[in-house]
Design a protein around this motif. Structure first.
Motif, PDB file in Angstrom:
ATOM      1  N   LEU A 201       0.822  -1.201   0.000  1.00 48.26           N
ATOM      2  CA  LEU A 201       0.000   0.000   0.000  1.00 48.26           C
ATOM      3  C   LEU A 201       0.863   1.261   0.000  1.00 48.26           C
ATOM      4  CD1 LEU A 201      -2.755  -1.105   2.546  1.00 48.26           C
ATOM      5  CD2 LEU A 201      -2.963  -0.971   0.054  1.00 48.26           C
ATOM      6  N   GLU A 202       1.926   1.260   0.801  1.00 47.94           N
ATOM      7  CA  GLU A 202       2.769   2.457   0.864  1.00 47.94           C
ATOM      8  C   GLU A 202       3.615   2.615  -0.399  1.00 47.94           C
ATOM      9  OE1 GLU A 202       4.955   2.927   4.475  1.00 47.94           O
ATOM     10  OE2 GLU A 202       3.147   2.912   5.723  1.00 47.94           O
ATOM     11  N   ALA A 203       4.044   1.497  -0.988  1.00 42.37           N
ATOM     12  CA  ALA A 203       4.773   1.575  -2.257  1.00 42.37           C
ATOM     13  C   ALA A 203       3.888   2.172  -3.339  1.00 42.37           C
ATOM     14  CB  ALA A 203       5.250   0.183  -2.669  1.00 42.37           C
ATOM     15  N   THR A 204       2.635   1.754  -3.365  1.00 44.46           N
ATOM     16  CA  THR A 204       1.693   2.282  -4.353  1.00 44.46           C
ATOM     17  C   THR A 204       1.490   3.774  -4.150  1.00 44.46           C
ATOM     18  OG1 THR A 204       0.607   0.118  -4.435  1.00 44.46           O
ATOM     19  CG2 THR A 204      -0.615   1.992  -5.327  1.00 44.46           C
ATOM     20  N   ASP A 205       1.388   4.180  -2.897  1.00 47.66           N
ATOM     21  CA  ASP A 205       1.229   5.612  -2.616  1.00 47.66           C
ATOM     22  C   ASP A 205       2.453   6.405  -3.048  1.00 47.66           C
ATOM     23  OD1 ASP A 205      -0.297   7.817  -1.231  1.00 47.66           O
ATOM     24  OD2 ASP A 205       1.573   7.889  -0.078  1.00 47.66           O
ATOM     25  N   TYR A 206       3.626   5.800  -2.957  1.00 46.53           N
ATOM     26  CA  TYR A 206       4.841   6.506  -3.375  1.00 46.53           C
ATOM     27  C   TYR A 206       4.978   6.524  -4.899  1.00 46.53           C
ATOM     28  CZ  TYR A 206       9.710   7.856  -3.939  1.00 46.53           C
ATOM     29  OH  TYR A 206      10.856   8.506  -4.338  1.00 46.53           O
ATOM     30  N   TYR A 207       4.917   5.353  -5.524  1.00 48.77           N
ATOM     31  CA  TYR A 207       5.245   5.244  -6.944  1.00 48.77           C
ATOM     32  C   TYR A 207       4.099   5.627  -7.880  1.00 48.77           C
ATOM     33  CZ  TYR A 207       9.651   2.876  -5.897  1.00 48.77           C
ATOM     34  OH  TYR A 207      10.911   2.572  -5.459  1.00 48.77           O
ATOM     35  N   LYS A 208       2.866   5.563  -7.402  1.00 53.37           N
ATOM     36  CA  LYS A 208       1.728   5.766  -8.301  1.00 53.37           C
ATOM     37  C   LYS A 208       1.024   7.107  -8.094  1.00 53.37           C
ATOM     38  CE  LYS A 208       1.859   1.552 -10.118  1.00 53.37           C
ATOM     39  NZ  LYS A 208       2.004   1.267 -11.551  1.00 53.37           N
ATOM     40  N   THR A 209       1.617   7.990  -7.309  1.00 50.57           N
ATOM     41  CA  THR A 209       1.038   9.322  -7.083  1.00 50.57           C
ATOM     42  C   THR A 209       2.126  10.363  -7.301  1.00 50.57           C
ATOM     43  OG1 THR A 209       1.610   9.548  -4.728  1.00 50.57           O
ATOM     44  CG2 THR A 209      -0.394   8.283  -5.259  1.00 50.57           C
ATOM     45  N   PRO A 210       1.748  11.626  -7.380  1.00 49.45           N
ATOM     46  CA  PRO A 210       2.763  12.673  -7.561  1.00 49.45           C
ATOM     47  C   PRO A 210       3.829  12.706  -6.470  1.00 49.45           C
ATOM     48  CG  PRO A 210       0.585  13.543  -8.058  1.00 49.45           C
ATOM     49  CD  PRO A 210       0.371  12.170  -7.491  1.00 49.45           C
ATOM     50  N   ARG A 211       3.579  12.070  -5.348  1.00 44.18           N
ATOM     51  CA  ARG A 211       4.576  12.027  -4.267  1.00 44.18           C
ATOM     52  C   ARG A 211       5.924  11.517  -4.782  1.00 44.18           C
ATOM     53  NH1 ARG A 211       4.249   7.587   0.620  1.00 44.18           N
ATOM     54  NH2 ARG A 211       6.445   7.780   1.302  1.00 44.18           N
ATOM     55  N   GLY A 212       5.932  10.441  -5.564  1.00 49.04           N
ATOM     56  CA  GLY A 212       7.199   9.892  -6.024  1.00 49.04           C
ATOM     57  C   GLY A 212       7.228   9.510  -7.489  1.00 49.04           C
ATOM     58  N   ARG A 213       6.086   9.611  -8.176  1.00 51.87           N
ATOM     59  CA  ARG A 213       6.022   9.127  -9.556  1.00 51.87           C
ATOM     60  C   ARG A 213       6.927   9.926 -10.487  1.00 51.87           C
ATOM     61  NH1 ARG A 213       0.180   8.723 -11.042  1.00 51.87           N
ATOM     62  NH2 ARG A 213       0.287  10.987 -10.845  1.00 51.87           N
ATOM     63  N   THR A 214       7.744   9.211 -11.238  1.00 52.04           N
ATOM     64  CA  THR A 214       8.536   9.823 -12.301  1.00 52.04           C
ATOM     65  C   THR A 214       8.492   8.896 -13.506  1.00 52.04           C
ATOM     66  OG1 THR A 214      10.606   8.767 -11.665  1.00 52.04           O
ATOM     67  CG2 THR A 214      10.125  10.884 -10.647  1.00 52.04           C
ATOM     68  N   ARG A 215       8.843   9.425 -14.655  1.00 50.85           N
ATOM     69  CA  ARG A 215       8.762   8.645 -15.891  1.00 50.85           C
ATOM     70  C   ARG A 215       9.671   7.420 -15.840  1.00 50.85           C
ATOM     71  NH1 ARG A 215       9.312  11.135 -22.016  1.00 50.85           N
ATOM     72  NH2 ARG A 215       8.808   9.195 -23.132  1.00 50.85           N
ATOM     73  N   GLU A 287       8.331   5.273   4.570  1.00 50.12           N
ATOM     74  CA  GLU A 287       8.561   6.565   5.218  1.00 50.12           C
ATOM     75  C   GLU A 287      10.031   6.946   5.127  1.00 50.12           C
ATOM     76  OE1 GLU A 287       4.948   6.695   8.521  1.00 50.12           O
ATOM     77  OE2 GLU A 287       6.889   5.841   9.095  1.00 50.12           O
ATOM     78  N   LEU A 288      10.919   5.955   5.057  1.00 52.99           N
ATOM     79  CA  LEU A 288      12.341   6.242   4.918  1.00 52.99           C
ATOM     80  C   LEU A 288      12.714   6.653   3.502  1.00 52.99           C
ATOM     81  CD1 LEU A 288      13.901   3.586   7.283  1.00 52.99           C
ATOM     82  CD2 LEU A 288      14.519   6.022   7.230  1.00 52.99           C
ATOM     83  N   TYR A 289      11.777   6.591   2.577  1.00 53.67           N
ATOM     84  CA  TYR A 289      12.042   7.065   1.215  1.00 53.67           C
ATOM     85  C   TYR A 289      12.088   8.595   1.158  1.00 53.67           C
ATOM     86  CZ  TYR A 289      11.603   2.721  -1.526  1.00 53.67           C
ATOM     87  OH  TYR A 289      11.806   1.493  -2.097  1.00 53.67           O
ATOM     88  N   ASP A 290      11.108   9.235   1.822  1.00 56.19           N
ATOM     89  CA  ASP A 290      11.003  10.676   1.590  1.00 56.19           C
ATOM     90  C   ASP A 290      10.333  11.473   2.705  1.00 56.19           C
ATOM     91  OD1 ASP A 290       8.427   9.679   1.261  1.00 56.19           O
ATOM     92  OD2 ASP A 290       7.981  10.917  -0.498  1.00 56.19           O
ATOM     93  N   GLN A 291       9.889  10.824   3.759  1.00 60.49           N
ATOM     94  CA  GLN A 291       9.199  11.573   4.800  1.00 60.49           C
ATOM     95  C   GLN A 291      10.207  12.305   5.687  1.00 60.49           C
ATOM     96  OE1 GLN A 291       5.594  11.815   4.751  1.00 60.49           O
ATOM     97  NE2 GLN A 291       6.426  11.157   2.777  1.00 60.49           N
ATOM     98  N   PRO A 292       9.985  13.584   5.932  1.00 60.76           N
ATOM     99  CA  PRO A 292      11.026  14.435   6.519  1.00 60.76           C
ATOM    100  C   PRO A 292      11.632  13.926   7.815  1.00 60.76           C
ATOM    101  CG  PRO A 292       9.246  15.783   5.662  1.00 60.76           C
ATOM    102  CD  PRO A 292       8.788  14.366   5.547  1.00 60.76           C
TER     103      PRO A 292
END
Length: 314
Positions: A201-215, A287-292
């Motif tokens: 669920l958290e991977a999807t929130d990171y990779y599939k939303t503007p939070r972390g999605r890149t081309r 959370e260790l990917y990008d949460q402050p």
């Protein structure tokens, strides 16, 4: 921080590796700098967490950082696309070091590596036989071989290998390729389908939303080329060959990808005389990917660690 695009070329490879050089604001090309290689997660790219979070912070702290795209992924070369081959991933690290040691402003005796998720375990594995690496930081590292044998194979690795073999033969005979997206399209879709695992669920929130999605961060894998990972293990022979200083950072809220378990395992097994384990309470893998706050805590250990072990006096 300055960013420069670069290309890692080698006469023995048939493709180039795309990379970003992240340089300190006060960068002086006549100086000699310690350097850190930033290794991105599985199905990710250099513009995501390893580069734009940890790489940026290390450059701000005075290191030259090179964040690269794995072969077959992102902007790097290699065909077919979307291959996650652990042996090639480790070879990519070697090629990037070959490039770094040609840069006149990099001190070849002060090179470290930092990886996130799968990149964390790749960094450890590379360091076992690549002694130009002088220090290793694993951020929520995951042993992709173990994960491939377990969750990614439905805990039936032999059945998975048979299916991959059939698919590869089909493709060799001209049949259609099969590329799997390793994540649901959205958190909502995952929940509707009964997914409850925190990491998915958290991977999807990171990779599939503007939070972390890149081309370049496709989270996709060519099914016929996943067999190599099932027979690979990031921590094989760590008791003998993992000798460099090692910092392992993980959160204590485990999910299905197994970073907490892998972090404790490699910290225990590594032969490193100098090794540290930082377990962050109440923190999850993504959370260790990008949460402050979790990132701040990780960097408060990682930056001094590299400063200590990549210093001129080490």
């Amino acid at each position: 921080m300055r960013t420069e695009s670069t290309t890692v070329r080698n006469a023995n490879m048939f493709w180039d590796i795309a990379a970003d050089l992240l340089l300190p604001d006060d960068f002086d090309s006549t100086g000699k700098y310690p350097a850190v290689i930033a290794v991105h997660p599985i199905g990710s790219c250099k513009e995501q967490t390893a580069g734009n979070v940890y790489g940026r912070a290390l450059a701000d702290a005075g290191f030259v950082v090179i964040a690269f795209d794995a072969s077959f992924q992102g902007k790097s070369g290699g065909t077919p696309r979307y291959i996650e081959d652990p042996t090639q991933r480790v070879e990519d690290v070697r090629r990037v070091i070959d490039h770094l040691v040609t840069l006149h402003y990099v001190d070849a005796e002060r090179i470290g590596v930092l990886g996130v998720c799968g990149g964390g375990a790749y960094s450890i594995n590379a360091a076992m036989t690549e002694k130009r690496i002088k220090a290793v930081v694993s951020i929520t590292g995951v042993n992709f071989g173990r994960l491939s044998r377990e969750g990614f194979a439905g805990y039936r690795p032999l059945d998975a290998l048979e299916a991959m073999a059939e698919q590869r033969t089909l493709e060799a005979r001209g049949g259609a390729t099969r590329t799997d997206d390793l994540l649901p399209n959205s958190v909502e879709e995952a929940e509707r389908n009964g997914v409850t695992d925190r990491d998915v669920l958290e991977a999807t929130d990171y990779y599939k939303t503007p939070r972390g999605r890149t081309r370049g961060g496709a989270t996709s894998a060519l099914f016929s080329h996943r067999a190599a990972a099932i027979g690979w293990d990031a921590f094989l022979n760590a008791e003998t060959f993992m000798t460099q200083p090692l910092l392992v950072v993980t959160g204590d809220r485990p999910g299905g990808f197994g970073a907490y378990r892998d972090g404790l395992e490699i910290h225990g097994r590594a032969a490193s005389a100098d090794k540290e384990l930082l377990v962050l309470p109440g923190v999850t893998h993504y959370e260790l990917y990008d949460q402050p706050e979790p990132v701040r805590q990780a960097l408060e250990s990682a930056v001094p660690f590299f400063e200590k072990y990549l210093s001129r006096d080490t």
